[in-house]
Design a protein around this motif. Structure first.
Motif, PDB file in Angstrom:
ATOM      1  N   CYS A  85      14.507  -4.596   7.683  1.00  0.00           N
ATOM      2  CA  CYS A  85      14.362  -3.619   8.765  1.00  0.00           C
ATOM      3  C   CYS A  85      13.038  -2.877   8.601  1.00  0.00           C
ATOM      4  O   CYS A  85      12.806  -2.206   7.587  1.00  0.00           O
ATOM      5  CB  CYS A  85      15.529  -2.625   8.729  1.00  0.00           C
ATOM      6  N   PHE A  86      12.181  -2.986   9.593  1.00  0.00           N
ATOM      7  CA  PHE A  86      10.880  -2.322   9.554  1.00  0.00           C
ATOM      8  C   PHE A  86      11.034  -0.808   9.401  1.00  0.00           C
ATOM      9  O   PHE A  86      10.238  -0.150   8.733  1.00  0.00           O
ATOM     10  CB  PHE A  86      10.088  -2.664  10.818  1.00  0.00           C
ATOM     11  N   PHE A  87      12.094  -0.263   9.972  1.00  0.00           N
ATOM     12  CA  PHE A  87      12.299   1.191   9.934  1.00  0.00           C
ATOM     13  C   PHE A  87      12.773   1.646   8.558  1.00  0.00           C
ATOM     14  O   PHE A  87      12.306   2.670   8.053  1.00  0.00           O
ATOM     15  CB  PHE A  87      13.257   1.605  11.057  1.00  0.00           C
ATOM     16  N   ILE A  88      13.677   0.907   7.952  1.00  0.00           N
ATOM     17  CA  ILE A  88      14.105   1.226   6.589  1.00  0.00           C
ATOM     18  C   ILE A  88      12.933   1.059   5.629  1.00  0.00           C
ATOM     19  O   ILE A  88      12.676   1.924   4.780  1.00  0.00           O
ATOM     20  CB  ILE A  88      15.285   0.337   6.156  1.00  0.00           C
ATOM     21  N   ALA A 132      10.379   3.886   6.241  1.00  0.00           N
ATOM     22  CA  ALA A 132      10.914   5.178   5.774  1.00  0.00           C
ATOM     23  C   ALA A 132      10.886   5.229   4.255  1.00  0.00           C
ATOM     24  O   ALA A 132      10.560   6.267   3.668  1.00  0.00           O
ATOM     25  CB  ALA A 132      12.326   5.395   6.294  1.00  0.00           C
ATOM     26  N   GLY A 133      11.231   4.127   3.620  1.00  0.00           N
ATOM     27  CA  GLY A 133      11.214   4.073   2.157  1.00  0.00           C
ATOM     28  C   GLY A 133       9.826   4.263   1.595  1.00  0.00           C
ATOM     29  O   GLY A 133       9.647   4.886   0.549  1.00  0.00           O
ATOM     30  N   GLU A 134       8.837   3.728   2.281  1.00  0.00           N
ATOM     31  CA  GLU A 134       7.453   3.890   1.828  1.00  0.00           C
ATOM     32  C   GLU A 134       6.927   5.285   2.113  1.00  0.00           C
ATOM     33  O   GLU A 134       6.148   5.819   1.339  1.00  0.00           O
ATOM     34  CB  GLU A 134       6.539   2.884   2.544  1.00  0.00           C
ATOM     35  N   SER A 135       7.351   5.863   3.230  1.00  0.00           N
ATOM     36  CA  SER A 135       6.820   7.164   3.637  1.00  0.00           C
ATOM     37  C   SER A 135       7.511   8.310   2.927  1.00  0.00           C
ATOM     38  O   SER A 135       6.894   9.310   2.614  1.00  0.00           O
ATOM     39  CB  SER A 135       6.948   7.343   5.153  1.00  0.00           C
ATOM     40  N   GLY A 136       8.831   8.157   2.738  1.00  0.00           N
ATOM     41  CA  GLY A 136       9.579   9.235   2.107  1.00  0.00           C
ATOM     42  C   GLY A 136       9.364  10.540   2.836  1.00  0.00           C
ATOM     43  O   GLY A 136       9.349  10.589   4.051  1.00  0.00           O
ATOM     44  N   ALA A 137       9.181  11.576   2.087  1.00  0.00           N
ATOM     45  CA  ALA A 137       8.957  12.899   2.686  1.00  0.00           C
ATOM     46  C   ALA A 137       7.475  13.161   2.915  1.00  0.00           C
ATOM     47  O   ALA A 137       7.095  14.248   3.309  1.00  0.00           O
ATOM     48  CB  ALA A 137       9.546  13.972   1.782  1.00  0.00           C
ATOM     49  N   LEU A 138       6.638  12.169   2.649  1.00  0.00           N
ATOM     50  CA  LEU A 138       5.194  12.372   2.779  1.00  0.00           C
ATOM     51  C   LEU A 138       4.774  12.591   4.222  1.00  0.00           C
ATOM     52  O   LEU A 138       3.856  13.330   4.503  1.00  0.00           O
ATOM     53  CB  LEU A 138       4.431  11.179   2.192  1.00  0.00           C
ATOM     54  N   LEU A 152       6.663  13.474   7.704  1.00  0.00           N
ATOM     55  CA  LEU A 152       7.897  13.781   8.409  1.00  0.00           C
ATOM     56  C   LEU A 152       7.940  13.137   9.786  1.00  0.00           C
ATOM     57  O   LEU A 152       9.000  12.710  10.251  1.00  0.00           O
ATOM     58  CB  LEU A 152       8.069  15.301   8.524  1.00  0.00           C
ATOM     59  N   GLN A 153       6.795  13.006  10.437  1.00  0.00           N
ATOM     60  CA  GLN A 153       6.744  12.388  11.761  1.00  0.00           C
ATOM     61  C   GLN A 153       7.175  10.923  11.684  1.00  0.00           C
ATOM     62  O   GLN A 153       7.941  10.448  12.521  1.00  0.00           O
ATOM     63  CB  GLN A 153       5.320  12.481  12.322  1.00  0.00           C
ATOM     64  N   ILE A 154       6.695  10.213  10.691  1.00  0.00           N
ATOM     65  CA  ILE A 154       7.062   8.806  10.513  1.00  0.00           C
ATOM     66  C   ILE A 154       8.544   8.702  10.164  1.00  0.00           C
ATOM     67  O   ILE A 154       9.271   7.880  10.731  1.00  0.00           O
ATOM     68  CB  ILE A 154       6.174   8.134   9.441  1.00  0.00           C
ATOM     69  N   LEU A 155       9.000   9.534   9.261  1.00  0.00           N
ATOM     70  CA  LEU A 155      10.410   9.525   8.881  1.00  0.00           C
ATOM     71  C   LEU A 155      11.311   9.823  10.084  1.00  0.00           C
ATOM     72  O   LEU A 155      12.334   9.155  10.297  1.00  0.00           O
ATOM     73  CB  LEU A 155      10.645  10.548   7.766  1.00  0.00           C
ATOM     74  N   ASN A 156      10.931  10.794  10.900  1.00  0.00           N
ATOM     75  CA  ASN A 156      11.701  11.135  12.097  1.00  0.00           C
ATOM     76  C   ASN A 156      11.707   9.991  13.106  1.00  0.00           C
ATOM     77  O   ASN A 156      12.711   9.747  13.769  1.00  0.00           O
ATOM     78  CB  ASN A 156      11.176  12.410  12.745  1.00  0.00           C
ATOM     79  N   ARG A 157      10.590   9.282  13.209  1.00  0.00           N
ATOM     80  CA  ARG A 157      10.514   8.144  14.138  1.00  0.00           C
ATOM     81  C   ARG A 157      11.463   7.035  13.680  1.00  0.00           C
ATOM     82  O   ARG A 157      12.140   6.403  14.492  1.00  0.00           O
ATOM     83  CB  ARG A 157       9.065   7.634  14.236  1.00  0.00           C
ATOM     84  N   ILE A 213       0.598   3.670  12.518  1.00  0.00           N
ATOM     85  CA  ILE A 213       1.959   3.378  12.032  1.00  0.00           C
ATOM     86  C   ILE A 213       2.992   3.865  13.047  1.00  0.00           C
ATOM     87  O   ILE A 213       3.948   3.136  13.368  1.00  0.00           O
ATOM     88  CB  ILE A 213       2.204   4.013  10.644  1.00  0.00           C
ATOM     89  N   LEU A 214       2.816   5.060  13.566  1.00  0.00           N
ATOM     90  CA  LEU A 214       3.750   5.590  14.570  1.00  0.00           C
ATOM     91  C   LEU A 214       3.777   4.716  15.821  1.00  0.00           C
ATOM     92  O   LEU A 214       4.851   4.435  16.370  1.00  0.00           O
ATOM     93  CB  LEU A 214       3.389   7.028  14.935  1.00  0.00           C
ATOM     94  N   ALA A 215       2.611   4.260  16.240  1.00  0.00           N
ATOM     95  CA  ALA A 215       2.553   3.380  17.412  1.00  0.00           C
ATOM     96  C   ALA A 215       3.208   2.031  17.111  1.00  0.00           C
ATOM     97  O   ALA A 215       3.899   1.459  17.964  1.00  0.00           O
ATOM     98  CB  ALA A 215       1.106   3.185  17.856  1.00  0.00           C
ATOM     99  N   ALA A 216       3.012   1.524  15.903  1.00  0.00           N
ATOM    100  CA  ALA A 216       3.648   0.256  15.504  1.00  0.00           C
ATOM    101  C   ALA A 216       5.172   0.416  15.462  1.00  0.00           C
ATOM    102  O   ALA A 216       5.909  -0.481  15.881  1.00  0.00           O
ATOM    103  CB  ALA A 216       3.110  -0.205  14.153  1.00  0.00           C
ATOM    104  N   LEU A 217       5.648   1.545  14.984  1.00  0.00           N
ATOM    105  CA  LEU A 217       7.090   1.819  14.985  1.00  0.00           C
ATOM    106  C   LEU A 217       7.632   1.849  16.413  1.00  0.00           C
ATOM    107  O   LEU A 217       8.704   1.301  16.689  1.00  0.00           O
ATOM    108  CB  LEU A 217       7.392   3.144  14.276  1.00  0.00           C
ATOM    109  N   SER A 218       6.894   2.457  17.323  1.00  0.00           N
ATOM    110  CA  SER A 218       7.326   2.504  18.728  1.00  0.00           C
ATOM    111  C   SER A 218       7.371   1.111  19.343  1.00  0.00           C
ATOM    112  O   SER A 218       8.311   0.779  20.076  1.00  0.00           O
ATOM    113  CB  SER A 218       6.397   3.406  19.547  1.00  0.00           C
ATOM    114  N   LEU A 219       6.369   0.288  19.037  1.00  0.00           N
ATOM    115  CA  LEU A 219       6.344  -1.073  19.564  1.00  0.00           C
ATOM    116  C   LEU A 219       7.510  -1.882  19.011  1.00  0.00           C
ATOM    117  O   LEU A 219       8.195  -2.590  19.745  1.00  0.00           O
ATOM    118  CB  LEU A 219       5.009  -1.758  19.244  1.00  0.00           C
ATOM    119  N   ARG A 220       7.760  -1.774  17.713  1.00  0.00           N
ATOM    120  CA  ARG A 220       8.880  -2.502  17.110  1.00  0.00           C
ATOM    121  C   ARG A 220      10.205  -2.013  17.687  1.00  0.00           C
ATOM    122  O   ARG A 220      11.103  -2.815  17.953  1.00  0.00           O
ATOM    123  CB  ARG A 220       8.850  -2.341  15.584  1.00  0.00           C
ATOM    124  N   ASP A 221      10.336  -0.704  17.883  1.00  0.00           N
ATOM    125  CA  ASP A 221      11.541  -0.142  18.476  1.00  0.00           C
ATOM    126  C   ASP A 221      11.769  -0.750  19.851  1.00  0.00           C
ATOM    127  O   ASP A 221      12.884  -1.191  20.168  1.00  0.00           O
ATOM    128  CB  ASP A 221      11.413   1.380  18.572  1.00  0.00           C
TER     129      ASP A 221
END
Length: 188
Positions: free
Chosen positions: A104-107, A110-116, A118-123, A51-59
């Motif tokens: 928005c993939f990031f919104i 983040a909505g799915e991850s919530g506080a579960l 923190l690394q994903i939320l910070n990304r 997921i973190l790598a996918a967020l980086s690619l989308r970014d």
């Protein structure tokens, strides 16, 4: 980046963006990409790492797209029009480099991850900071109040386009944003 890693990452991003990170499992990514489970775990130690790598690619893709759309604006008004026309194209599936519009993939993430996680939320948050920075540096005439307005209008338009199906939301933001670029009347 190896071909298999790139294929896994591209497949994961497509599935996560279309279905959500919580709804997509590792087995679905493996089946969709045609890459072996062992290969997936060779490149990514967990689903969260993927997921973190996918967020980086989308970014990376989104920022390249947006930077190209905002380039060479000669005035703040022109930048406002470029920004919201680009968003309008994305909302109406005319930004092929971003794929079919699903919000928005990031919104969404983040909505799915919530506080579960923190690394994903910070990304997700760091992407929003990067977008704001790009808008700030793209403005021909600096204006902090305008940047605030553009970022909030951009997020609101994106959410309205996805959640409410309001595909014209970005176009309605143009006049509102232009009002923030108008100097206040001189008073004595």
């Amino acid at each position: 980046m190896s071909d298999k890693r790139a294929l896994l990452l591209s497949s994961a991003l497509e599935l996560f963006y279309n279905k959500g990170t919580g709804a997509v499992g590792i087995n679905e990514i493996i089946a969709y990409s045609g890459v072996a489970k062992k290969t997936l775990y060779h490149h990514f130690s967990s689903k969260d790492d993927l997921i973190l790598a996918a967020l980086s690619l989308r970014d990376q893709r989104y920022m390249q797209w947006l930077a190209a759309k905002l380039a060479d604006a000669q005035s703040n008004g022109e930048l406002i029009r470029k920004l919201f026309q680009a968003l309008n194209d994305w909302f109406n599936n005319r930004a092929t480099e971003l794929g079919e519009f699903r919000g928005c993939f990031f919104i969404n993430t983040a909505g799915e991850s919530g506080a579960l996680n923190l690394q994903i939320l910070n990304r997700c948050a760091s992407h929003k900071v990067a977008v704001r920075s790009l808008i700030t540096t793209s403005l021909p005439q600096p204006n902090d109040q305008l940047v605030d307005a553009l970022c909030l209008l951009k997020e609101g338009a994106t959410t309205s386009a996805f959640v409410q199906g309001d595909k014209q939301a970005a176009l309605r933001c143009i006049d509102m944003a232009l009002a923030f670029d108008t100097p206040a009347p001189f008073s004595v």
